[in-house]
Structures are given as C-alpha cells and as structure tokens.
Scaffold this motif. Structure first.
Motif, short mmCIF file in Angstrom:
data_model
loop_
_atom_site.label_atom_id
_atom_site.label_comp_id
_atom_site.label_asym_id
_atom_site.label_seq_id
_atom_site.Cartn_x
_atom_site.Cartn_y
_atom_site.Cartn_z
N THR A 61 -1.73 -18.29 12.42
CA THR A 61 -3.17 -18.07 12.65
C THR A 61 -3.74 -16.86 11.93
OG1 THR A 61 -2.67 -16.76 14.64
CG2 THR A 61 -3.04 -19.13 14.92
N HIS A 62 -2.89 -15.99 11.39
CA HIS A 62 -3.42 -14.78 10.77
C HIS A 62 -2.44 -14.19 9.77
CE1 HIS A 62 -1.25 -13.33 14.42
NE2 HIS A 62 -0.84 -12.39 13.58
N VAL A 63 -2.96 -13.25 8.97
CA VAL A 63 -2.15 -12.48 8.03
C VAL A 63 -2.35 -11.00 8.33
CG1 VAL A 63 -1.83 -11.84 5.60
CG2 VAL A 63 -2.25 -14.23 6.20
N ASP A 64 -1.25 -10.29 8.58
CA ASP A 64 -1.29 -8.84 8.79
C ASP A 64 -0.86 -8.14 7.51
OD1 ASP A 64 -2.06 -9.14 11.42
OD2 ASP A 64 -0.06 -8.91 12.24
N ILE A 65 -1.56 -7.05 7.17
CA ILE A 65 -1.28 -6.33 5.92
C ILE A 65 -1.20 -4.83 6.22
CG2 ILE A 65 -2.00 -5.95 3.54
CD1 ILE A 65 -3.93 -8.41 4.01
N GLN A 66 -0.20 -4.19 5.64
CA GLN A 66 -0.03 -2.74 5.76
C GLN A 66 0.04 -2.14 4.37
OE1 GLN A 66 3.64 -1.53 7.61
NE2 GLN A 66 3.13 0.64 7.56
N LEU A 67 -0.71 -1.08 4.15
CA LEU A 67 -0.71 -0.38 2.87
C LEU A 67 -0.26 1.06 3.07
CD1 LEU A 67 -4.04 -1.64 1.25
CD2 LEU A 67 -1.76 -1.83 0.24
N LEU A 68 0.67 1.48 2.22
CA LEU A 68 1.23 2.83 2.28
C LEU A 68 1.83 3.17 0.93
CD1 LEU A 68 2.41 5.36 3.82
CD2 LEU A 68 4.39 3.92 4.33
N SER A 69 1.55 4.39 0.46
CA SER A 69 2.19 4.88 -0.76
C SER A 69 3.49 5.58 -0.36
CB SER A 69 1.26 5.86 -1.50
OG SER A 69 0.12 5.18 -1.96
N HIS A 70 4.60 4.84 -0.43
CA HIS A 70 5.87 5.38 0.06
C HIS A 70 6.30 6.62 -0.71
CE1 HIS A 70 6.76 2.01 2.79
NE2 HIS A 70 6.21 1.24 1.87
N ASP A 71 6.01 6.66 -2.01
CA ASP A 71 6.43 7.82 -2.80
C ASP A 71 5.66 9.08 -2.43
OD1 ASP A 71 4.08 6.80 -3.78
OD2 ASP A 71 4.64 6.94 -5.90
N SER A 72 4.49 8.91 -1.80
CA SER A 72 3.69 10.07 -1.38
C SER A 72 3.80 10.34 0.11
CB SER A 72 2.22 9.86 -1.76
OG SER A 72 2.07 9.71 -3.15
N GLY A 73 4.30 9.36 0.88
CA GLY A 73 4.46 9.55 2.31
C GLY A 73 3.18 9.41 3.11
N GLY A 74 2.21 8.66 2.60
CA GLY A 74 0.96 8.49 3.32
C GLY A 74 0.00 7.62 2.55
N ILE A 75 -1.27 7.67 2.93
CA ILE A 75 -2.31 6.87 2.31
C ILE A 75 -2.90 7.63 1.13
CG2 ILE A 75 -4.56 5.76 2.68
CD1 ILE A 75 -3.79 5.63 5.69
N THR A 76 -2.96 6.98 -0.02
CA THR A 76 -3.50 7.59 -1.23
C THR A 76 -4.66 6.74 -1.75
OG1 THR A 76 -2.09 6.41 -2.79
CG2 THR A 76 -1.19 8.44 -1.80
N GLU A 77 -5.26 7.20 -2.85
CA GLU A 77 -6.35 6.46 -3.45
C GLU A 77 -5.90 5.07 -3.90
OE1 GLU A 77 -10.09 5.68 -4.17
OE2 GLU A 77 -9.48 7.67 -3.43
N ARG A 78 -4.64 4.93 -4.28
CA ARG A 78 -4.12 3.61 -4.66
C ARG A 78 -4.27 2.61 -3.52
NH1 ARG A 78 1.90 4.51 -6.54
NH2 ARG A 78 1.72 5.92 -4.77
N ASP A 79 -4.01 3.08 -2.29
CA ASP A 79 -4.11 2.20 -1.14
C ASP A 79 -5.56 1.80 -0.87
OD1 ASP A 79 -1.25 2.31 -0.27
OD2 ASP A 79 -1.75 4.43 -0.08
N LEU A 80 -6.49 2.75 -1.04
CA LEU A 80 -7.90 2.41 -0.85
C LEU A 80 -8.35 1.38 -1.87
CD1 LEU A 80 -9.54 5.89 -0.12
CD2 LEU A 80 -8.33 4.35 1.44
N GLU A 81 -7.92 1.55 -3.11
CA GLU A 81 -8.33 0.61 -4.16
C GLU A 81 -7.79 -0.80 -3.90
OE1 GLU A 81 -6.95 2.34 -7.76
OE2 GLU A 81 -8.40 4.00 -7.74
#
Length: 217
Positions: A61-81
């Motif tokens: 019924t759904h798709v779950d998505i997680q974004l994380l920059s593992h090399d930086s240890g958090g959320i970066t501009e790459r994840d926002l883009e």
C-alpha cells in the motif's frame, strides 16, 4: 559535505518529508504493489543519476523512503536535492505523501558500565560483538532497531526500569500522540524537555519517550 541543522531543513519547504533522528523520511501511498514498484524504479533511476542512494521500503500500500548522507553522518544538501526530485516524481504519478504516519523506534537500556554489556547485546542482536561502538549497537542490515545505552549511576527504581523505547515522530504529531497515550490509560511522567522529548508511562510505570528533532544540537 557538511550536515544541516533542523531550522535549515525545515526552511527548505519539503512538505512531503520530515526529519527523524539524523535522516529525512517520507511515506507515499501507492494503493497497490505494481504502482509502488514502478515508483521505486523511478526513484532508483534518480538515485543513480545523482550518485546518492536512499533506503527504500516497498509494501503493498505504500513506499517508505529514508535519506541520509552516511559519509557526513546526517542530512546534507544532497539529501534535500534528492528529496525534491523524489517529490516531483511522486507528483507526476499523483501519489500522496503521508508523513503523519512516520515513526522510528530506538531502544534505550540503562547501563552502569555500557562497555561491559555493549558487546553482549551486539552479539545477541546482530551476531557480531563488533556492532557495538561508543555507546550504541547498530545493525548494518537494518533488521533490528538501534540500541543505545543511557548512563546511570545505579538502578534505584522499584521495580527497576532497564529498557525503554524512544519513539521518534514528526514534531507536529507530538500533541496528538501524547493525547492518544493518555487516553489509552497512560500518563505524562515528564514534559519538562518538550518538544525535544516527553516521557509517558503506562499504568504499571513502564516508560516510553516520544522524541522529536526540535531543540537539539
């Protein structure tokens, strides 16, 4: 690439997404497996083009998505883009985001000497004592929740409270989740750190922390 703080992430205007712990999350309602699978293929192509790859969970019924920059240890501009790109792909398919349903669970264990017990719990949970590092056990396969150790001088509670759950939710869902817990027979044990976290307990004194990303370093 440097990680972004919570105000910057919120100001990005990603209406489909919510920050939980150290990553961005969303859920899209697809209604059936075939639609979800086609959407996942779209996401995969976008991830390859960006050379940045999310964690994706496909259900009927759904798709779950997680974004994380593992090399930086958090959320970066790459994840926002990439989040913006995925939102555009969802809009093209008329898929509706359902971020109010997002939840991430971590397990906390009171520990007088975390280094004495950490390798044991790593071995039990993952089969690898080396999965314990610093103050937490992380399963690289993502099959079990993160376990972290909360320093304590002694266990003085009666009965002793050793384990509790950290339930990470979007900040906008905190009042409703508290209300639901109290209506179901619980009570507020400590809300002095709200909206960072609020501690609830059930009728027998077992506790859980409702956590958000607000007011944190």
């Amino acid at each position: 690439m440097s990680t972004l703080d919570v105000p910057t992430i919120i100001a990005a205007g990603l209406d489909d997404w919510r920050p939980l712990v150290h990553s961005l999350h969303t859920r899209y309602r697809t209604g059936d497996f075939a639609t979800g699978l086609e959407f996942v293929v779209d996401i995969g192509a976008a991830a390859e083009a960006a050379n940045h790859h999310p964690d994706v969970k496909l259900t009927y019924t759904h798709v779950d998505i997680q974004l994380l920059s593992h090399d930086s240890g958090g959320i970066t501009e790459r994840d926002l883009e990439l989040a913006r790109t995925i939102s555009d792909l969802a809009a093209e398919r008329s898929l509706e985001a359902d971020p109010s349903r997002l939840t991430t669970v971590e397990i906390a264990l009171n520990a007088v000497d975390k280094d004495a017990i950490g390798p044991f719990w790593a071995a039990v949970l993952t089969g690898d004592p080396g999965a314990y590092a610093t103050d937490e056990v992380t399963d690289p396969t993502g099959q079990v929740p993160l376990l972290w150790f909360q320093p304590t001088e002694s266990r003085t509670e009666v009965p002793p409270m050793c384990f509790h759950l950290d339930v990470w939710i979007p900040v906008g869902q905190l009042p409703a989740r508290i209300e639901a817990g109290v209506a179901a027979g619980g009570r507020i044990f400590d809300d002095s750190e709200s909206p960072s976290f609020v501690v609830l307990e059930d009728a027998e004194g077992n506790k859980a922390c409702l956590c958000t990303v607000m007011d944190r370093d």
